[in-house]
Scaffold this motif. Structure first.
Motif, PDB file in Angstrom:
ATOM      1  N   TYR A  84      -4.084  16.235  -4.229  1.00 58.51           N
ATOM      2  CA  TYR A  84      -4.281  14.811  -4.808  1.00 58.51           C
ATOM      3  C   TYR A  84      -4.048  13.921  -3.629  1.00 58.51           C
ATOM      4  CZ  TYR A  84      -3.042  10.580  -6.904  1.00 58.51           C
ATOM      5  OH  TYR A  84      -2.974   9.275  -7.275  1.00 58.51           O
ATOM      6  N   HIS A  88      -6.358  10.060  -1.184  1.00 60.44           N
ATOM      7  CA  HIS A  88      -6.099   8.641  -1.235  1.00 60.44           C
ATOM      8  C   HIS A  88      -5.291   8.240   0.264  1.00 60.44           C
ATOM      9  CE1 HIS A  88      -7.293   8.975  -5.322  1.00 60.44           C
ATOM     10  NE2 HIS A  88      -6.222   9.990  -5.659  1.00 60.44           N
ATOM     11  N   SER A 143      -3.358   0.273   4.326  1.00 67.40           N
ATOM     12  CA  SER A 143      -4.384   0.164   3.607  1.00 67.40           C
ATOM     13  C   SER A 143      -5.655  -0.154   4.556  1.00 67.40           C
ATOM     14  CB  SER A 143      -3.790  -0.930   2.619  1.00 67.40           C
ATOM     15  OG  SER A 143      -3.092  -0.345   1.701  1.00 67.40           O
ATOM     16  N   GLY A 151      -7.816   2.988  -0.379  1.00 62.55           N
ATOM     17  CA  GLY A 151      -7.355   2.887  -1.628  1.00 62.55           C
ATOM     18  C   GLY A 151      -6.188   1.508  -1.791  1.00 62.55           C
ATOM     19  N   SER A 152      -5.956   1.362  -2.963  1.00 64.20           N
ATOM     20  CA  SER A 152      -4.886   0.247  -3.273  1.00 64.20           C
ATOM     21  C   SER A 152      -3.574   0.512  -2.585  1.00 64.20           C
ATOM     22  CB  SER A 152      -4.873  -0.205  -4.777  1.00 64.20           C
ATOM     23  OG  SER A 152      -4.582   0.859  -5.551  1.00 64.20           O
ATOM     24  N   THR A 155      -2.148   2.974  -5.396  1.00 66.03           N
ATOM     25  CA  THR A 155      -2.472   4.264  -5.215  1.00 66.03           C
ATOM     26  C   THR A 155      -1.908   5.035  -3.833  1.00 66.03           C
ATOM     27  OG1 THR A 155      -4.493   3.737  -6.343  1.00 66.03           O
ATOM     28  CG2 THR A 155      -4.431   6.000  -4.872  1.00 66.03           C
ATOM     29  N   THR A 156      -1.876   4.402  -2.929  1.00 65.01           N
ATOM     30  CA  THR A 156      -1.197   4.835  -1.706  1.00 65.01           C
ATOM     31  C   THR A 156       0.338   5.280  -1.968  1.00 65.01           C
ATOM     32  OG1 THR A 156      -2.571   3.372  -0.397  1.00 65.01           O
ATOM     33  CG2 THR A 156      -0.649   4.180   0.551  1.00 65.01           C
ATOM     34  N   VAL A 158       1.262   5.952  -4.759  1.00 68.40           N
ATOM     35  CA  VAL A 158       1.553   7.175  -5.530  1.00 68.40           C
ATOM     36  C   VAL A 158       1.215   8.546  -4.873  1.00 68.40           C
ATOM     37  CG1 VAL A 158       0.533   8.153  -7.525  1.00 68.40           C
ATOM     38  CG2 VAL A 158       1.148   5.845  -7.826  1.00 68.40           C
ATOM     39  N   ALA A 159       0.476   8.146  -3.872  1.00 61.03           N
ATOM     40  CA  ALA A 159       0.109   9.694  -3.095  1.00 61.03           C
ATOM     41  C   ALA A 159       1.019   9.712  -2.012  1.00 61.03           C
ATOM     42  CB  ALA A 159      -1.255   9.299  -2.311  1.00 61.03           C
TER      43      ALA A 159
END
Length: 303
Positions: A84, A88, A143, A151-152, A155-156, A158-159
C-alpha cells in the motif's frame, strides 16, 4: 567475512532492496492486498520442497500453530502495508522507513521480553526515533519532490504510518519467535510462515482481485518479488545467520535502502532528496547503536 559470504550478503541486500520496486510495479495493477497475497503464496509454493529435508517437516508439524501465526506478523500484514505504501510514497522513502525494523524489534523486546537495553542501545533508540520524526516533519518537501504520484500530505502520512506499522509487526514477530519458536528449524519457520501468510491473505486476495486484465509486467514483478525477494532471500538470510551469526546478518538492513534508492531513481525516476539521505543516515546510526552492533563504552559504564 569470506568473499563467498560477502557476495551472499550483497546479493541479499540487492534482493530485498528490489522488493520495493517489484511491489510498486505489481500493486499498481493488482492492488496492495492481492500483491501481498500472491507474493506469499508463490513464495510458499517455491519453498515447499524444503519439507523434504530431514527434520524440517517434523519440526513444522510440532510447532505448526505458532509458525503459521508468525507468518501473518512477519510476512502477510507487513507485505500488504508496504505494498500500500509504495503506491503513495517513493520506494526509496519506504525502504528508509523499513530500516527502522531493528529499532522496533529492540523496543518490543524491551516491553514484552523485559530485555532492557543498555546505555548505548537506549541512545540508539532515541536517535532512530529522532530520524523517523525528522522524516515525518519533512513530509511537505516529499510532496513536491519525493512522493510517487504526488499524493496529498495526508495520504503521505498514512503511507508512512503504514511502513512504521509494518516494522512494528516485524518487531512483534521477532519477539514472538524468540519466545515460542526458539530451537525451531529455520527452514521450517521460513516455509511455514509463508504458508500461514498465504492462508491469512487468501480471502482478501480473491475478494479484491482486479476486474481488469493484469499485464505481463505486473505478473513478472509479482513472480520476482515472490521467488527472488522472498523465497530465495529467506534461504540466503538463514544461511548468513548460520555462517556469520545474527548480528552480522542484521547489518544487511543498512544496505537495503541504498539499493532501493538506486532502483527507484533508475527505473521509476524517483528523486532522492538530501533530506531523505540525511534522515536515513540518522536512522542507520540509531539502528547500529540500538542493536548493539556499535557500543559506546563510556556510556555503558555510566549506566
Amino acid at each position: 567475512m569470506n568473499p563467498v559470504l560477502a557476495l551472499e550478503f550483497l546479493s541479499l541486500a540487492a534482493l530485498w532492496g528490489a522488493s520495493f520496486l517489484f511491489m510498486r510495479l505489481g500493486a499498481a495493477e493488482l492492488g496492495a492486498l492481492p500483491t501481498a497475497g500472491m507474493r506469499v503464496a508463490l513464495a510458499a509454493l517455491f519453498l515447499l520442497p524444503v519439507f523434504l529435508i530431514k527434520g524440517v517437516w517434523a519440526d513444522f508439524r510440532a510447532r505448526a500453530k505458532p509458525i503459521l501465526l508468525v507468518g501473518l506478523l512477519n510476512s502477510g500484514i507487513p507485505f500488504a502495508l508496504f505494498a500500500y505504501a509504495v503506491l503513495h510514497i517513493t520506494t526509496g522513502l519506504s525502504s528508509i522507513l523499513n530500516a527502522t525494523v531493528p529499532l522496533s524489534g529492540a523496543l518490543v523486546a524491551w516491553l514484552w521480553l523485559k530485555d532492557r537495553p543498555g546505555g548505548s542501545r537506549m541512545l540508539g533508540l532515541a536517535i532512530g526515533f529522532a530520524g523517523v520524526t525528522l522524516l515525518v516533519i519533512g513530509k511537505s518537501g516529499f510532496s513536491a519532490t519525493g512522493v510517487a504520484g504526488a499524493g496529498s500530505s495526508g495520504t503521505t502520512l498514512v503511507a508512512m504510518g503504514a511502513c512504521l506499522l509494518a516494522t512494528l509487526c516485524y518487531g512483534i514477530a521477532a519477539s514472538f519467535t524468540k519466545r515460542y519458536l526458539t530451537g525451531a528449524h529455520p527452514l521450517a519457520t521460513a516455509t511455514g510462515s509463508q504458508i500461514g501468510a498465504a492462508l491469512g491473505l487468501a480471502i482478501p486476495t480473491i475478494w479484491l482481485w482486479p476486474s481488469q486484465p493484469v499485464s505481463a509486467t505486473a505478473w513478472g514483478a509479482i513472480a520476482a518479488v515472490a521467488l527472488l525477494c522472498t523465497a530465495i532471500a529467506y534461504i540466503l538470510f538463514f544461511h548468513i545467520i548460520e555462517k556469520a551469526g545474527p548480528s552480522r546478518a542484521l547489518t544487511v538492513t543498512f544496505l537495503v535502502p541504498v539499493f532501493a534508492l538506486v532502483y527507484g531513481a533508475v527505473f521509476l525516476n524517483e528523486i532522492i532528496t538530501p533530506w531523505m539521505i540525511g534522515c536515513g543516515v540518522v536512522i542507520v546510526c540509531g539502528t547500529a547503536l540500538s542493536t548493539g552492533l556499535v557500543r559506546l563504552g563510556w556510556l555503558e559504564r555510566a549506566t
